[in-house]
Design a protein around this motif. Structure first.
Motif, mmCIF file in Angstrom:
data_model
loop_
_atom_site.group_PDB
_atom_site.id
_atom_site.type_symbol
_atom_site.label_atom_id
_atom_site.label_comp_id
_atom_site.label_asym_id
_atom_site.label_seq_id
_atom_site.Cartn_x
_atom_site.Cartn_y
_atom_site.Cartn_z
ATOM 1 N N ALA A 103 29.692 -7.681 -15.967
ATOM 2 C CA ALA A 103 30.289 -7.839 -14.873
ATOM 3 C C ALA A 103 29.488 -9.660 -14.572
ATOM 4 O O ALA A 103 28.420 -10.201 -13.400
ATOM 5 C CB ALA A 103 29.699 -6.839 -13.826
ATOM 6 N N PHE A 104 30.529 -10.767 -13.971
ATOM 7 C CA PHE A 104 30.451 -11.746 -13.575
ATOM 8 C C PHE A 104 30.662 -11.752 -12.025
ATOM 9 O O PHE A 104 32.291 -12.147 -11.178
ATOM 10 C CB PHE A 104 31.312 -12.318 -14.149
ATOM 11 N N ALA A 105 29.315 -11.861 -11.627
ATOM 12 C CA ALA A 105 29.704 -11.680 -10.036
ATOM 13 C C ALA A 105 28.284 -12.568 -9.851
ATOM 14 O O ALA A 105 27.366 -12.746 -10.182
ATOM 15 C CB ALA A 105 28.834 -10.366 -9.113
ATOM 16 N N SER A 106 28.157 -12.797 -8.291
ATOM 17 C CA SER A 106 26.800 -13.917 -8.151
ATOM 18 C C SER A 106 25.565 -13.326 -7.638
ATOM 19 O O SER A 106 25.735 -12.100 -6.627
ATOM 20 C CB SER A 106 27.669 -14.617 -6.993
ATOM 21 N N ILE A 107 24.625 -12.584 -8.583
ATOM 22 C CA ILE A 107 23.260 -13.155 -8.118
ATOM 23 C C ILE A 107 22.790 -13.489 -6.621
ATOM 24 O O ILE A 107 22.569 -12.914 -5.705
ATOM 25 C CB ILE A 107 22.014 -13.044 -9.499
ATOM 26 N N GLU A 108 23.247 -14.580 -6.279
ATOM 27 C CA GLU A 108 22.622 -15.279 -5.366
ATOM 28 C C GLU A 108 23.578 -14.879 -3.950
ATOM 29 O O GLU A 108 22.727 -13.942 -2.663
ATOM 30 C CB GLU A 108 23.233 -16.297 -4.684
ATOM 31 N N ALA A 109 24.596 -13.988 -3.834
ATOM 32 C CA ALA A 109 25.495 -13.275 -2.973
ATOM 33 C C ALA A 109 24.998 -11.709 -2.644
ATOM 34 O O ALA A 109 24.831 -11.566 -1.436
ATOM 35 C CB ALA A 109 26.783 -13.166 -3.357
ATOM 36 N N MET A 110 24.442 -11.041 -3.705
ATOM 37 C CA MET A 110 23.561 -9.491 -3.723
ATOM 38 C C MET A 110 22.370 -9.792 -2.622
ATOM 39 O O MET A 110 22.776 -9.192 -1.649
ATOM 40 C CB MET A 110 23.548 -9.340 -4.562
ATOM 41 N N ALA A 111 21.516 -11.100 -3.157
ATOM 42 C CA ALA A 111 20.642 -11.501 -2.630
ATOM 43 C C ALA A 111 21.226 -11.804 -1.292
ATOM 44 O O ALA A 111 20.201 -11.448 0.033
ATOM 45 C CB ALA A 111 19.706 -12.495 -2.791
ATOM 46 N N VAL A 112 22.023 -12.539 -0.513
ATOM 47 C CA VAL A 112 22.158 -12.782 0.508
ATOM 48 C C VAL A 112 22.926 -11.607 1.531
ATOM 49 O O VAL A 112 22.250 -11.477 2.734
ATOM 50 C CB VAL A 112 23.229 -13.684 0.754
ATOM 51 N N LEU A 113 23.166 -10.687 0.830
ATOM 52 C CA LEU A 113 24.050 -9.393 1.437
ATOM 53 C C LEU A 113 22.837 -8.318 2.134
ATOM 54 O O LEU A 113 22.313 -7.886 3.128
ATOM 55 C CB LEU A 113 24.769 -8.362 0.762
ATOM 56 N N LEU A 114 21.564 -8.447 0.696
ATOM 57 C CA LEU A 114 19.815 -8.047 1.320
ATOM 58 C C LEU A 114 19.614 -8.176 2.306
ATOM 59 O O LEU A 114 19.545 -7.595 3.397
ATOM 60 C CB LEU A 114 19.614 -8.233 -0.247
ATOM 61 N N ASN A 115 19.644 -9.347 2.279
ATOM 62 C CA ASN A 115 18.955 -9.802 3.739
ATOM 63 C C ASN A 115 19.594 -9.882 4.314
ATOM 64 O O ASN A 115 18.703 -10.294 5.805
ATOM 65 C CB ASN A 115 18.732 -11.554 3.066
ATOM 66 N N ARG A 116 20.724 -10.002 4.979
ATOM 67 C CA ARG A 116 22.083 -10.136 6.532
ATOM 68 C C ARG A 116 21.358 -9.215 6.807
ATOM 69 O O ARG A 116 21.929 -8.795 7.950
ATOM 70 C CB ARG A 116 22.946 -10.579 5.744
ATOM 71 N N THR A 117 21.665 -7.896 5.586
ATOM 72 C CA THR A 117 22.127 -6.572 6.331
ATOM 73 C C THR A 117 20.704 -6.015 6.558
ATOM 74 O O THR A 117 20.720 -4.429 7.144
ATOM 75 C CB THR A 117 22.926 -5.412 5.820
ATOM 76 N N GLY A 118 19.742 -6.143 5.610
ATOM 77 C CA GLY A 118 18.107 -5.827 6.242
ATOM 78 C C GLY A 118 17.942 -4.363 5.648
ATOM 79 O O GLY A 118 17.589 -3.424 5.594
#
Length: 247
Positions: free
Chosen positions: A119-134
């Motif tokens: 699945a070609f998705a951004s791993i960085e975007a997953m990390a950003v979501l993890l950080n931003r939402t807690g």
């Protein structure tokens, strides 16, 4: 604590029996299906490397020695790949935890994905979501016009995992089998040796009100689990060569 891609270690699950592909892959584990001169699993590793993941463990099972023999040669520059053999079939989450326990390293977060899909998705975007939402974890959901082969995700108004649905026809947000977990979350997994993410881990976490978010994408996705989809793998990789180029 915020998570960066450089702090993440990946575990690729490659322990399945590949029963539906025995007719075309009689002597190979499913993730080692040849695609454009390389095993499909190597393309998964190359995608992760392009995303900035530099440490990868592969959980192996059926014919796992063939996977280990290939990656012992370290065919992908710039990434440390270690194969960890299951002593017995442990399920998706069990295989993940066994691979995690095979080394002393404790990254701030783990990325889990399957060795027979991309699945070609951004791993960085997953990390950003993890950080931003807690959140304690992030699951990747892929929007598909025909979700009949896969289980789907239901998402609440805040972008959190609300539940999992069985296979059904029509459009849906499929569970791509790509998960990012904070390391501390592993201590909340059920205590049993053979363990499934879908039927044991996620119900336990949701029942305990542990926040899990969904990153939704409409990007390309391929699962080589049936002969028809395996036959399309070369075209899929060719059309997405930019996904294997380092950022």
């Amino acid at each position: 604590m915020n998570v960066s891609v450089a702090q993440i270690e990946a575990v690729i699950l490659a322990g399945g029996f590949g029963t539906r592909l025995r007719s075309v892959l009689s002597d190979l584990p499913k993730p080692m299906a040849p695609v454009l001169g390389r095993p499909f699993l190597e393309w998964v590793v190359r995608y992760l490397t392009a995303q900035g993941i530099l440490k990868i463990r592969i959980s192996t099972g059926y014919l796992g020695e063939k996977i280990a023999a290939h990656f012992d040669r370290q065919p992908v520059d710039g990434v440390d790949v270690t194969c960890v053999a299951e002593p017995e079939p442990l399920g998706t989450a069990g295989g993940f935890l066994h691979a995690v326990g095979a080394g002393p390293q404790k990254p701030s977060a783990w990325l889990v994905l399957n060795g027979d899909s991309l699945a070609f998705a951004s791993i960085e975007a997953m990390a950003v979501l993890l950080n931003r939402t807690g959140a304690e974890g992030v699951l990747l959901g892929v929007k598909m016009n025909d979700a009949s082969r896969y289980g789907t995700l239901s998402v609440d108004a805040d972008g959190g995992v609300a539940g999992f649905e069985e296979k059904r026809s029509g459009a849906g947000l499929i569970n791509a089998g790509v998960y990012m977990f904070r390391d501390r979350l592993l201590g909340r997994f059920p205590v049993q040796r053979s363990l499934s993410f879908e039927t044991a881990v996620f119900p336990e976490l949701l029942g305990a009100n542990i926040p899990l978010k969904v990153l939704e994408t409409s990007g390309p996705f391929l699962d080589i689990g049936i002969p028809e989809s395996l036959a399309s793998a070369e075209g899929f990789i060719t059309a997405n060569q930019n996904q294997f180029e380092k950022r």
